[in-house]
Design an enzyme around this catalytic site. Structure first.
Site, PDB file in Angstrom:
ATOM      1  N   CYS A 365       0.911  -1.115   0.050  1.00 26.76           N
ATOM      2  CA  CYS A 365      -0.227   0.171  -0.027  1.00 26.76           C
ATOM      3  C   CYS A 365       0.880   1.269  -0.050  1.00 26.76           C
ATOM      4  O   CYS A 365       0.857   2.025   0.996  1.00 26.76           O
ATOM      5  CB  CYS A 365      -0.963  -0.052   1.138  1.00 26.76           C
ATOM      6  SG  CYS A 365      -2.307  -1.123   0.860  1.00 26.76           S
ATOM      7  N   TYR A 394      21.228  -9.261  -1.968  1.00 26.73           N
ATOM      8  CA  TYR A 394      20.471  -8.008  -1.105  1.00 26.73           C
ATOM      9  C   TYR A 394      18.959  -7.999  -1.494  1.00 26.73           C
ATOM     10  O   TYR A 394      18.449  -6.679  -1.452  1.00 26.73           O
ATOM     11  CB  TYR A 394      21.369  -6.661  -1.431  1.00 26.73           C
ATOM     12  CG  TYR A 394      22.846  -6.916  -1.203  1.00 26.73           C
ATOM     13  CD1 TYR A 394      23.180  -6.626   0.167  1.00 26.73           C
ATOM     14  CD2 TYR A 394      23.659  -6.929  -2.180  1.00 26.73           C
ATOM     15  CE1 TYR A 394      24.579  -6.914   0.523  1.00 26.73           C
ATOM     16  CE2 TYR A 394      25.151  -6.853  -1.894  1.00 26.73           C
ATOM     17  CZ  TYR A 394      25.278  -6.878  -0.622  1.00 26.73           C
ATOM     18  OH  TYR A 394      26.799  -7.008   0.025  1.00 26.73           O
TER      19      TYR A 394
HETATM   20  N1  LLP Z   1      32.856  -6.405   2.960  1.00 30.04           N
HETATM   21  C1  LLP Z   1      32.118  -5.472   3.538  1.00 30.04           C
HETATM   22  C2  LLP Z   1      32.683  -5.178   4.658  1.00 30.04           C
HETATM   23  C3  LLP Z   1      30.941  -5.129   3.157  1.00 30.04           C
HETATM   24  O1  LLP Z   1      30.305  -3.808   3.900  1.00 30.04           O
HETATM   25  C4  LLP Z   1      30.343  -5.471   2.076  1.00 30.04           C
HETATM   26  C5  LLP Z   1      28.952  -4.734   1.721  1.00 30.04           C
HETATM   27  C6  LLP Z   1      30.846  -6.598   1.439  1.00 30.04           C
HETATM   28  C7  LLP Z   1      32.145  -7.014   1.802  1.00 30.04           C
HETATM   29  C8  LLP Z   1      30.306  -7.165   0.243  1.00 30.04           C
HETATM   30  O2  LLP Z   1      30.435  -6.369  -0.985  1.00 30.04           O
HETATM   31  P1  LLP Z   1      29.694  -6.961  -2.295  1.00 30.04           P
HETATM   32  O3  LLP Z   1      30.611  -7.748  -2.774  1.00 30.04           O
HETATM   33  O4  LLP Z   1      28.614  -7.402  -2.054  1.00 30.04           O
HETATM   34  O5  LLP Z   1      29.712  -5.663  -3.201  1.00 30.04           O
HETATM   35  N2  LLP Z   1      22.230  -3.349   0.205  1.00 30.04           N
HETATM   36  C9  LLP Z   1      23.092  -2.884  -0.866  1.00 30.04           C
HETATM   37  C10 LLP Z   1      24.461  -3.339  -0.906  1.00 30.04           C
HETATM   38  C11 LLP Z   1      25.363  -2.826   0.561  1.00 30.04           C
HETATM   39  C12 LLP Z   1      26.708  -3.374   0.494  1.00 30.04           C
HETATM   40  C13 LLP Z   1      27.007  -3.602   1.997  1.00 30.04           C
HETATM   41  N3  LLP Z   1      28.461  -3.969   2.135  1.00 30.04           N
HETATM   42  C14 LLP Z   1      22.613  -3.208  -2.145  1.00 30.04           C
HETATM   43  O6  LLP Z   1      21.472  -3.776  -2.101  1.00 30.04           O
HETATM   44  O7  LLP Z   1      23.231  -2.841  -3.264  1.00 30.04           O
END
Ligand code: LLP
Length: 441
Positions: A365, A394
């Site tokens: 909603c 995510y």
């Molecule tokens: N290591 C640390 C300390 C992090 O904070 C993150 C992601 C990763 C590794 C992994 O990063 P990746 O390879 O997944 O990019 N909710 C957001 C993304 C937030 C990412 C947070 N930290 C989205 O939906 O795009």
């Protein structure tokens, strides 16, 4: 569409993932449904670890950043691929432990770990805690003292690299709640502080510059700044870091305009980092540190899709046509949060040419509950199946029960066989924690 051996459209025009026909998956499991391709997840885990094993003589470890998608099955897959994981909460840690994940290969992150979470981490023998505040160092010291142990830690540093990505997922800019800045001297001060702690063993450093990053240059620049910092510490304090964790952040394909990176090409991202670590260490006359990376999105993102059924269709003359689906911001809040772009297909008629531009709306909603507003699709009817691609990272992990909708179940597919890895919720689950005080009965 970013096709691969385990994600393609067959001659009937049906979307196939992991050998399973999406139309059959919908018949068997209903919608909305998260579907994960096990082979792709394993291929991605392996390509990173193989690259480290092959190209980096000092050795290294891939950690799957489990915030991207956390449930028991994913930790079981990571365990069988012999990689590590990072966790950012007691909940992720609990899930990993429940899945039998070896705790010495768990790294614990978080900018505000609760005292309870630190105690839990020490109780289950978490291998490494990544310290992100002075107060946290004190807490770990105190809990380690109580247990008579010495805890391995890394310090989270901020190399001050601005990666080209959405502001909400940039983490290494000067104004960040994460890490200690190298440039301001805060990181060096934190090292001095940690070295006074008898129950903490500082192994080295961690940084993470952001997420959904395509430019190798940003990562390479972060390596340069980190190694210069390591050299500075060695000269000034005689402290030799034995480990460097470069975080995650590699980008994935979501929609037209995004780079399509094949599994093998991700190896090149890591190779660029490895080369830079080697050359910078040589230049500064440093021993190579054990190298750790923690990708999340690139391991599970393209491995996952979400299936929905089209319900109400509303055409507002001269303005927009809305296809409403049986999911929405409660299973995918990323358009609302980051204006994320996606690719949509009619999973049961995917080879028909697109004829109209539509918005895909959820069933919550609020007007902002959208999956996106500019999808090109063949004319859809109620009952058609919509697949949104690249929803493995995510989406489930940020899902909610908003409007008391169910968080959709998830299935894992491999060689055409699909099994639940997250069961469907029930109305009983929805009210499980509700309490009616006596005077309201
Ligand atoms: N290591 C640390 C300390 C992090 O904070 C993150 C992601 C990763 C590794 C992994 O990063 P990746 O390879 O997944 O990019 N909710 C957001 C993304 C937030 C990412 C947070 N930290 C989205 O939906 O795009």
């Amino acid at each position: 569409m970013n096709t691969r051996e385990t994600l393609y459209i067959n001659e009937k025009g049906h979307l196939i993932i992991g050998g399973a026909d999406c139309a059959d998956l919908v018949n068997q499991f209903g919608t909305p449904l998260y579907v994960f391709d096990e082979k792709h997840i394993r291929d991605m885990m392996r390509v990173y670890q193989d690259t480290l094993d092959r190209e980096y003589p000092r050795g290294g470890l891939v950690l799957y950043a489990s915030k991207a998608f956390s449930c028991k099955a994913i930790y079981a897959i990571a365990r069988s691929e012999k990689i590590g994981v990072d966790v950012v909460s007691g909940g992720e840690l609990y899930t990993a432990v429940e899945a039998g994940f070896p705790t010495d290969k768990i790294y614990m992150h978080g900018n505000n770990k609760l005292p309870r979470e630190i105690a839990e981490a020490l109780d289950c023998g978490v291998g490494t805690i990544v310290v992100d505040a002075f107060s946290e160092a004190d807490l770990i010291e105190c809990e380690a003292e109580k247990r008579g142990i010495v805890q391995d830690v890394l310090l989270r540093i901020n190399p001050g690299v601005e990666a080209h990505t959405h502001a909400y997922v940039q983490t290494a800019t000067p104004d960040s709640k994460f890490g200690f800045s190298i440039a301001s001297g805060a990181a060096e001060n934190a090292v001095r502080y940690l070295l006074t702690k008898k129950r903490l063993r500082l192994k080295g450093f961690h940084c993470h510059i952001g997420s959904q990053i395509f430019e190798k240059e940003s990562f390479v620049l972060a390596v340069e700044k980190n190694i210069a910092f390591l050299a500075n510490l060695k000269n000034k304090l005689g402290f030799q870091a034995e480990e460097l964790n470069l975080g995650g952040g590699f980008g994935i394909w979501y929609a037209e305009g995004d780079k399509k990176i094949g599994v093998k090409e991700y190896s090149e991202y890591l190779s660029a980092l490895i080369e830079k670590v080697k050359s910078e260490c040589e230049q500064h006359n440093l021993q190579l540190p054990f190298l750790v990376i923690e990708p999340g999105r690139s391991i599970v993102g393209e491995a996952g899709i979400t299936l929905y059924t089209v319900g109400a269709i509303k055409e507002i003359a001269g303005i927009r046509k809305y296809l409403a689906v049986d999911g929405g911001m409660f299973d995918n809040p990323r358009y609302c949060l980051y204006q994320s772009r996606y690719t949509a297909l009619l999973a049961n008629r995917a080879n028909e040419p697109p004829t109209e531009r539509v918005a895909i709306a959820g069933k919550c909603c609020e007007s902002g509950d959208l999956i996106g507003i500019d999808f090109n699709l063949p004319k859809a009817q109620s009952g058609d199946i919509i697949a949104i691609l690249s929803t493995g990272a995510y989406n489930y992990s940020m899902a909610s029960n908003y409007n008391r909708n169910f968080i959709p179940p998830a299935v894992l597919v491999k060689d055409g066989k699909a099994e639940y890895i997250v069961k469907p919720q029930t109305y009983a689950d929805i009210v499980r924690n509700d309490v009616l005080p006596q005077h309201l009965k």
